[in-house]
Design a protein around this motif. Structure first.
Motif, mmCIF file in Angstrom:
data_model
loop_
_atom_site.group_PDB
_atom_site.id
_atom_site.type_symbol
_atom_site.label_atom_id
_atom_site.label_comp_id
_atom_site.label_asym_id
_atom_site.label_seq_id
_atom_site.Cartn_x
_atom_site.Cartn_y
_atom_site.Cartn_z
ATOM 1 N N THR A 67 -0.695 -23.967 -19.994
ATOM 2 C CA THR A 67 -0.618 -22.733 -20.774
ATOM 3 C C THR A 67 0.794 -22.172 -20.693
ATOM 4 O O THR A 67 1.407 -22.171 -19.628
ATOM 5 C CB THR A 67 -1.599 -21.683 -20.202
ATOM 6 N N ILE A 68 1.294 -21.681 -21.831
ATOM 7 C CA ILE A 68 2.575 -20.982 -21.831
ATOM 8 C C ILE A 68 2.316 -19.583 -21.287
ATOM 9 O O ILE A 68 1.544 -18.818 -21.861
ATOM 10 C CB ILE A 68 3.189 -20.911 -23.242
ATOM 11 N N VAL A 69 2.929 -19.282 -20.151
ATOM 12 C CA VAL A 69 2.696 -17.990 -19.512
ATOM 13 C C VAL A 69 3.798 -16.989 -19.834
ATOM 14 O O VAL A 69 3.674 -15.808 -19.516
ATOM 15 C CB VAL A 69 2.520 -18.128 -17.986
ATOM 16 N N GLY A 70 4.877 -17.455 -20.461
ATOM 17 C CA GLY A 70 5.932 -16.523 -20.807
ATOM 18 C C GLY A 70 7.209 -17.185 -21.252
ATOM 19 O O GLY A 70 7.235 -18.366 -21.599
ATOM 20 N N ASP A 98 3.978 -24.248 -30.353
ATOM 21 C CA ASP A 98 3.961 -23.110 -29.433
ATOM 22 C C ASP A 98 3.775 -21.755 -30.106
ATOM 23 O O ASP A 98 3.579 -20.752 -29.415
ATOM 24 C CB ASP A 98 5.271 -23.057 -28.637
ATOM 25 N N ALA A 99 3.839 -21.708 -31.424
ATOM 26 C CA ALA A 99 3.822 -20.415 -32.127
ATOM 27 C C ALA A 99 2.579 -19.588 -31.796
ATOM 28 O O ALA A 99 2.679 -18.378 -31.574
ATOM 29 C CB ALA A 99 3.934 -20.623 -33.629
ATOM 30 N N GLU A 100 1.426 -20.239 -31.713
ATOM 31 C CA GLU A 100 0.188 -19.495 -31.469
ATOM 32 C C GLU A 100 0.196 -18.848 -30.078
ATOM 33 O O GLU A 100 -0.136 -17.668 -29.933
ATOM 34 C CB GLU A 100 -1.009 -20.429 -31.625
ATOM 35 N N GLN A 101 0.603 -19.610 -29.050
ATOM 36 C CA GLN A 101 0.640 -19.039 -27.710
ATOM 37 C C GLN A 101 1.728 -17.976 -27.587
ATOM 38 O O GLN A 101 1.540 -16.960 -26.908
ATOM 39 C CB GLN A 101 0.859 -20.133 -26.661
ATOM 40 N N ALA A 102 2.863 -18.190 -28.248
ATOM 41 C CA ALA A 102 3.933 -17.185 -28.230
ATOM 42 C C ALA A 102 3.464 -15.908 -28.931
ATOM 43 O O ALA A 102 3.774 -14.802 -28.486
ATOM 44 C CB ALA A 102 5.194 -17.732 -28.893
ATOM 45 N N PHE A 103 2.694 -16.067 -29.998
ATOM 46 C CA PHE A 103 2.165 -14.905 -30.723
ATOM 47 C C PHE A 103 1.248 -14.083 -29.819
ATOM 48 O O PHE A 103 1.295 -12.853 -29.820
ATOM 49 C CB PHE A 103 1.418 -15.356 -31.983
ATOM 50 N N VAL A 104 0.429 -14.765 -29.019
ATOM 51 C CA VAL A 104 -0.453 -14.060 -28.084
ATOM 52 C C VAL A 104 0.381 -13.202 -27.128
ATOM 53 O O VAL A 104 0.034 -12.053 -26.838
ATOM 54 C CB VAL A 104 -1.340 -15.061 -27.292
ATOM 55 N N TRP A 158 13.572 -20.187 -23.009
ATOM 56 C CA TRP A 158 12.688 -21.321 -22.795
ATOM 57 C C TRP A 158 11.265 -20.852 -22.512
ATOM 58 O O TRP A 158 11.052 -19.761 -21.997
ATOM 59 C CB TRP A 158 13.175 -22.144 -21.598
ATOM 60 N N ALA A 159 10.320 -21.725 -22.801
ATOM 61 C CA ALA A 159 8.916 -21.468 -22.490
ATOM 62 C C ALA A 159 8.681 -21.712 -21.005
ATOM 63 O O ALA A 159 9.218 -22.667 -20.430
ATOM 64 C CB ALA A 159 8.011 -22.385 -23.315
ATOM 65 N N ILE A 160 7.890 -20.833 -20.386
ATOM 66 C CA ILE A 160 7.433 -21.026 -19.009
ATOM 67 C C ILE A 160 6.001 -21.537 -19.111
ATOM 68 O O ILE A 160 5.129 -20.836 -19.625
ATOM 69 C CB ILE A 160 7.439 -19.708 -18.208
ATOM 70 N N VAL A 161 5.774 -22.751 -18.646
ATOM 71 C CA VAL A 161 4.459 -23.384 -18.769
ATOM 72 C C VAL A 161 3.861 -23.563 -17.376
ATOM 73 O O VAL A 161 4.502 -24.091 -16.472
ATOM 74 C CB VAL A 161 4.582 -24.757 -19.465
ATOM 75 N N GLU A 162 2.631 -23.111 -17.237
ATOM 76 C CA GLU A 162 1.895 -23.300 -15.989
ATOM 77 C C GLU A 162 1.468 -24.769 -15.919
ATOM 78 O O GLU A 162 0.767 -25.260 -16.806
ATOM 79 C CB GLU A 162 0.680 -22.375 -16.004
ATOM 80 N N LYS A 163 1.908 -25.471 -14.888
ATOM 81 C CA LYS A 163 1.611 -26.905 -14.770
ATOM 82 C C LYS A 163 0.120 -27.197 -14.775
ATOM 83 O O LYS A 163 -0.340 -28.110 -15.454
ATOM 84 C CB LYS A 163 2.214 -27.473 -13.483
ATOM 85 N N GLU A 164 -0.633 -26.418 -13.995
ATOM 86 C CA GLU A 164 -2.049 -26.695 -13.802
ATOM 87 C C GLU A 164 -2.848 -26.633 -15.100
ATOM 88 O O GLU A 164 -3.735 -27.444 -15.333
ATOM 89 C CB GLU A 164 -2.618 -25.697 -12.793
ATOM 90 N N THR A 165 -2.511 -25.656 -15.971
ATOM 91 C CA THR A 165 -3.297 -25.457 -17.194
ATOM 92 C C THR A 165 -2.548 -25.840 -18.468
ATOM 93 O O THR A 165 -3.158 -25.869 -19.537
ATOM 94 C CB THR A 165 -3.703 -23.980 -17.326
ATOM 95 N N LEU A 223 5.465 -24.394 -12.121
ATOM 96 C CA LEU A 223 5.900 -24.142 -13.491
ATOM 97 C C LEU A 223 6.807 -25.232 -14.053
ATOM 98 O O LEU A 223 7.543 -25.879 -13.317
ATOM 99 C CB LEU A 223 6.658 -22.811 -13.554
ATOM 100 N N ILE A 224 6.754 -25.357 -15.369
ATOM 101 C CA ILE A 224 7.709 -26.173 -16.121
ATOM 102 C C ILE A 224 8.464 -25.211 -17.033
ATOM 103 O O ILE A 224 7.844 -24.390 -17.728
ATOM 104 C CB ILE A 224 6.985 -27.245 -16.969
ATOM 105 N N ILE A 225 9.785 -25.303 -17.025
ATOM 106 C CA ILE A 225 10.629 -24.526 -17.931
ATOM 107 C C ILE A 225 11.101 -25.527 -18.980
ATOM 108 O O ILE A 225 11.800 -26.487 -18.659
ATOM 109 C CB ILE A 225 11.855 -23.920 -17.197
ATOM 110 N N ARG A 226 10.673 -25.315 -20.228
ATOM 111 C CA ARG A 226 10.999 -26.286 -21.270
ATOM 112 C C ARG A 226 11.390 -25.578 -22.554
ATOM 113 O O ARG A 226 11.139 -24.397 -22.743
ATOM 114 C CB ARG A 226 9.820 -27.216 -21.512
#
Length: 188
Positions: A79-82, A20-26, A70-77, A10-13
């Motif tokens: 994708t913001i996971v949380g 990021d609004a669209e992924q946060a909205f999901v 902060w956004a939690i981003v999966e390194k591999e994809t 993970l990346i915490i950023r």
């Protein structure tokens, strides 16, 4: 983009409201995710989610005390996971207390992968080693069994029920700073 922390997966950023609004909205428009957060946490649109990210980013920047969300981003994809947060707990009237909480919100597709525990661990380390906090709390609704399990995996001690924060009854968990980090910043 400001990267605060990294783990193996993970990346915490910092949040980037425009991107990021669209992924946060999901994440936050999912009633399963917001079940324990309350309806007020659900954005009406991507635009309202973007506005929340802007306001949150500004609020934490003004506090300038190292806390935030902060956004939690999966390194591999990528994708913001949380979301992972470390903030001053609000009292029953919403005013900040001197107590700090670690918290997490994950999109449903990322549940059960250990991301909350992984992000929580590095956030606790950040709170103790960088912010010199002597203790960090977590508050969980009593019926939120998944989050209770995360607090257990993080080594947090259950303190029972409290009405001290958010104006509702919650379970309170505590983790004291490891011995090697105690007293730093106070001349220790």
């Amino acid at each position: 983009m400001t990267i605060l922390l990294e783990t193996e997966r993970l990346i915490i950023r910092s949040w980037i409201p425009e991107g990021d609004a669209e992924q946060a909205f999901v994440i936050y428009s999912d009633p399963e995710v917001t079940h324990f957060l309350g309806k007020a946490s659900r954005p009406a649109s991507i635009e309202s989610q973007r506005q929340r990210l802007i306001e949150g980013t500004q609020r934490y920047h003004q506090r300038n005390n190292g806390t935030g969300s902060w956004a939690i981003v999966e390194k591999e994809t990528t994708t913001i996971v949380g979301t992972i947060l470390l903030l001053e707990l609000p009292d029953k009237d919403g005013l900040p207390t001197q107590d700090y909480e670690v918290g997490w919100h994950l999109r449903r597709a990322s549940w059960g992968k250990g991301y909350a525990t992984e992000a929580g661990q590095v956030m606790l380390n950040y709170g103790f080693s960088v912010l010199n906090l002597p203790v960090i709390y977590a508050v969980v609704k009593p019926e939120n069994h998944a989050s209770i399990r995360v607090t257990e995996r993080l080594g947090m001690k259950p303190l029972g029920r409290t009405n001290k924060y958010y104006g509702i009854e919650l379970l309170l968990f505590q983790l004291d700073a490891p011995e090697e980090w105690r007293g730093r910043g106070q001349g220790g």
